[in-house]
Scaffold this active site. Structure first.
Site, PDB file in Angstrom:
ATOM      1  N   GLY A 118     -24.493   3.881   3.712  1.00 24.08           N
ATOM      2  CA  GLY A 118     -23.582   4.473   2.727  1.00 24.08           C
ATOM      3  C   GLY A 118     -23.935   4.003   1.328  1.00 24.08           C
ATOM      4  CB  VAL A 119     -26.368   4.626  -1.191  1.00 22.10           C
ATOM      5  CG1 VAL A 119     -27.107   3.428  -0.682  1.00 22.10           C
ATOM      6  CG2 VAL A 119     -27.003   5.891  -0.663  1.00 22.10           C
ATOM      7  N   GLY A 120     -22.693   5.142  -1.672  1.00 27.19           N
ATOM      8  CA  GLY A 120     -21.726   5.793  -2.558  1.00 27.19           C
ATOM      9  C   GLY A 120     -21.528   4.905  -3.775  1.00 27.19           C
ATOM     10  CB  VAL A 162     -19.214  -0.068  -3.011  1.00 26.84           C
ATOM     11  CG1 VAL A 162     -19.539  -1.535  -2.786  1.00 26.84           C
ATOM     12  CG2 VAL A 162     -17.779   0.084  -3.487  1.00 26.84           C
ATOM     13  CE  LYS A 212      -4.512   0.972   0.534  1.00 23.91           C
ATOM     14  NZ  LYS A 212      -5.682   0.237   0.040  1.00 23.91           N
TER      15      LYS A 212
HETATM   16  P1  NAD Z   1     -17.825   6.374  -1.424  1.00 27.58           P
HETATM   17  O1  NAD Z   1     -17.079   7.486  -0.806  1.00 27.58           O
HETATM   18  O2  NAD Z   1     -18.211   6.450  -2.857  1.00 27.58           O
HETATM   19  O3  NAD Z   1     -19.190   6.124  -0.608  1.00 27.58           O
HETATM   20  C1  NAD Z   1     -19.284   6.127   0.777  1.00 27.58           C
HETATM   21  C2  NAD Z   1     -20.570   6.890   1.124  1.00 27.58           C
HETATM   22  O4  NAD Z   1     -20.808   6.744   2.538  1.00 27.58           O
HETATM   23  C3  NAD Z   1     -20.482   8.385   0.843  1.00 27.58           C
HETATM   24  O5  NAD Z   1     -21.540   8.763  -0.030  1.00 27.58           O
HETATM   25  C4  NAD Z   1     -20.651   9.035   2.227  1.00 27.58           C
HETATM   26  O6  NAD Z   1     -21.451  10.221   2.178  1.00 27.58           O
HETATM   27  C5  NAD Z   1     -21.374   7.959   2.994  1.00 27.58           C
HETATM   28  N1  NAD Z   1     -21.187   8.039   4.445  1.00 27.58           N
HETATM   29  C6  NAD Z   1     -20.088   8.442   5.139  1.00 27.58           C
HETATM   30  N2  NAD Z   1     -20.326   8.348   6.464  1.00 27.58           N
HETATM   31  C7  NAD Z   1     -21.581   7.864   6.607  1.00 27.58           C
HETATM   32  C8  NAD Z   1     -22.398   7.538   7.726  1.00 27.58           C
HETATM   33  N3  NAD Z   1     -21.973   7.695   8.973  1.00 27.58           N
HETATM   34  N4  NAD Z   1     -23.658   7.068   7.503  1.00 27.58           N
HETATM   35  C9  NAD Z   1     -24.114   6.921   6.247  1.00 27.58           C
HETATM   36  N5  NAD Z   1     -23.379   7.219   5.152  1.00 27.58           N
HETATM   37  C10 NAD Z   1     -22.148   7.686   5.322  1.00 27.58           C
HETATM   38  O7  NAD Z   1     -16.966   5.064  -1.132  1.00 27.58           O
HETATM   39  P2  NAD Z   1     -17.049   3.652  -1.875  1.00 27.58           P
HETATM   40  O8  NAD Z   1     -15.994   3.596  -2.916  1.00 27.58           O
HETATM   41  O9  NAD Z   1     -18.465   3.350  -2.210  1.00 27.58           O
HETATM   42  O10 NAD Z   1     -16.557   2.681  -0.700  1.00 27.58           O
HETATM   43  C11 NAD Z   1     -17.409   2.375   0.402  1.00 27.58           C
HETATM   44  C12 NAD Z   1     -16.622   1.611   1.445  1.00 27.58           C
HETATM   45  O11 NAD Z   1     -16.128   0.402   0.865  1.00 27.58           O
HETATM   46  C13 NAD Z   1     -15.379   2.340   1.980  1.00 27.58           C
HETATM   47  O12 NAD Z   1     -15.212   2.008   3.333  1.00 27.58           O
HETATM   48  C14 NAD Z   1     -14.241   1.771   1.154  1.00 27.58           C
HETATM   49  O13 NAD Z   1     -13.012   1.825   1.865  1.00 27.58           O
HETATM   50  C15 NAD Z   1     -14.699   0.330   0.995  1.00 27.58           C
HETATM   51  N6  NAD Z   1     -14.166  -0.323  -0.197  1.00 27.58           N
HETATM   52  C16 NAD Z   1     -14.386   0.208  -1.422  1.00 27.58           C
HETATM   53  C17 NAD Z   1     -13.886  -0.425  -2.557  1.00 27.58           C
HETATM   54  C18 NAD Z   1     -14.145   0.117  -3.937  1.00 27.58           C
HETATM   55  O14 NAD Z   1     -13.915  -0.618  -4.914  1.00 27.58           O
HETATM   56  N7  NAD Z   1     -14.634   1.324  -4.078  1.00 27.58           N
HETATM   57  C19 NAD Z   1     -13.128  -1.615  -2.426  1.00 27.58           C
HETATM   58  C20 NAD Z   1     -12.930  -2.152  -1.151  1.00 27.58           C
HETATM   59  C21 NAD Z   1     -13.449  -1.486  -0.035  1.00 27.58           C
END
Ligand code: NAD
Length: 346
Positions: free
Chosen positions: A176-178, A180, A80
């Site tokens: 969290g509906v980002g 993923v 990393k």
């Molecule tokens: P992202 O930033 O697109 O989405 C995360 C969402 O969570 C954001 O919209 C944010 O507003 C929301 N959020 C933050 N705090 C919150 C809370 N307390 N309650 C409700 N919502 C909240 O991130 P992502 O890429 O979708 O990743 C989501 C998680 O998965 C992260 O922890 C990331 O480390 C993990 N992850 C992601 C990937 C990937 O391929 N993107 C791979 C492995 C792990």
């Protein structure tokens, strides 16, 4: 922090500290293990408060990548990197200098995008090094693959918890509906799951989840104690902790977020409450499986999807073992990953 002492404790092979004043780059690259192959893991950019904080993060994350990659059956080790900077101060010079610095490792570390770095930054790094994956024209955004893996892991969790992996009518609370979380909602809704969703900031994604996938929107506080079959954390780490554990009203926890469980004691407390847990680094490996397909030099989406779908089997194995031995799922998962690394060592 005593660096040598720290890396001896966790078994890291190599740490590279980078300081390029002209390019404004301060970075640390940690290679934890190359036993299974070159170390692969993303480059995270954060305004760390101190050098110790950055070092602690990169050591912990790189070790986590060794476990994640090994448990996913990838022929890659774990590494990393962190760039110490504010996201608003990102420059092309910084990423070019990072790419140049990586070449000193002769390919024993392969990078990709991570928190606060994206496909555009990856393209800049790629001007200076070939040891990068996740490029937009090859494997691209890992999030859809992460979502597929989490979906498979949720199905396996349902099988162990309820005796069937059919999600029709199952209630699932997605925190969290980002990137993923939203893709996951799509997959779950297609199978007839009833969704509850919460998001801190992105209101637009909440509206999509409600309108397209029939999700019920609840507040970010309420989602933690939402009555449901499965709670899917897709936002933050450390969400399973002494404060939240007594309030969960779910039978299982399975989601994308990294480092979901605060510590070993929290894992044990969750187990004592009878709540099943699909370990984060097993269930969220879809993204790195996709990136590794590119790093191997012969990206093939069909092959990638086969490996991502296999997350179902690994999650089922870990959860079943945990039920047999009574140990927390996280402990079983770490042991499983260590066994995969040791098998390669032999
Ligand atoms: P992202 O930033 O697109 O989405 C995360 C969402 O969570 C954001 O919209 C944010 O507003 C929301 N959020 C933050 N705090 C919150 C809370 N307390 N309650 C409700 N919502 C909240 O991130 P992502 O890429 O979708 O990743 C989501 C998680 O998965 C992260 O922890 C990331 O480390 C993990 N992850 C992601 C990937 C990937 O391929 N993107 C791979 C492995 C792990």
């Amino acid at each position: 922090m005593n660096v040598i002492q720290e890396i001896t404790k966790y078994g890291h092979e190599k740490i590279l500290f980078v300081n390029n004043e002209k390019a404004g780059l301060k970075a640390i690259i940690a290679v934890h293990s190359t036993v299974r192959g070159p170390a692969i893991g993303g480059c995270r950019l954060l305004p760390y408060a101190s050098e110790d904080e950055a070092l602690f993060d990169v050591l912990r994350l790189s070790r986590g990548m060794s476990h994640k990659n090994a448990a996913a059956g990838l022929d890659f080790g774990g590494g990393k990197s962190v760039i110490i900077a504010d996201p608003s101060q990102k420059t092309e010079a910084m990423f070019e200098a990072f790419g140049e610095a990586m070449n000193a490792l002769n390919g024993c570390y392969i990078t990709a995008e991570d928190v606060n770095t994206d496909c555009d930054d990856a393209l800049i790094i790629a001007r200076k090094t070939k040891h990068i994956c996740g490029l937009p024209h090859i494997s691209g955004d890992p999030s859809p693959f992460t979502a597929i893996g989490v979906y498979q892991g949720i199905k396996a969790t349902a099988k162990v918890a309820f005796g069937s992996d059919n999600l029709e009518g199952r209630t699932i609370a997605v925190q969290g509906v980002g990137k993923v979380g939203l893709d996951l909602c799509k997959l779950l809704a297609a199978e007839g799951a009833k969704l509850y969703v919460a998001n801190r900031k992105n209101k637009a994604n909440l509206d999509i989840a409600a309108e397209k996938y029939g999700a019920t929107i609840v507040s970010a506080d309420e989602i933690l104690s939402q009555e449901c079959d499965i709670f899917a954390p897709c936002a933050l780490g450390a969400i399973v902790n002494p404060t939240t554990i007594p309030n969960f009203k779910c039978k299982a926890i399975a989601g994308a977020a990294n480092n979901v469980i605060l510590d070993l004691a929290s894992g044990e407390a969750l187990k004592a409450r009878g709540i099943l847990y699909a370990p984060d680094f097993i269930i969220n490996a879809g993204g790195v499986i996709n990136a590794a397909g590119e790093a191997a030099g012969n990206y093939n989406e069909e092959e990638v999807l086969k490996k991502v779908n296999n997350i179902y089997n690994t999650v089922e194995h870990i959860l079943t073992e945990s039920q047999k031995t009574g140990e927390p799922e996280g402990v079983i998962a770490e042991r499983f990953a260590e066994e995969c690394i040791n098998a390669a060592r032999k």
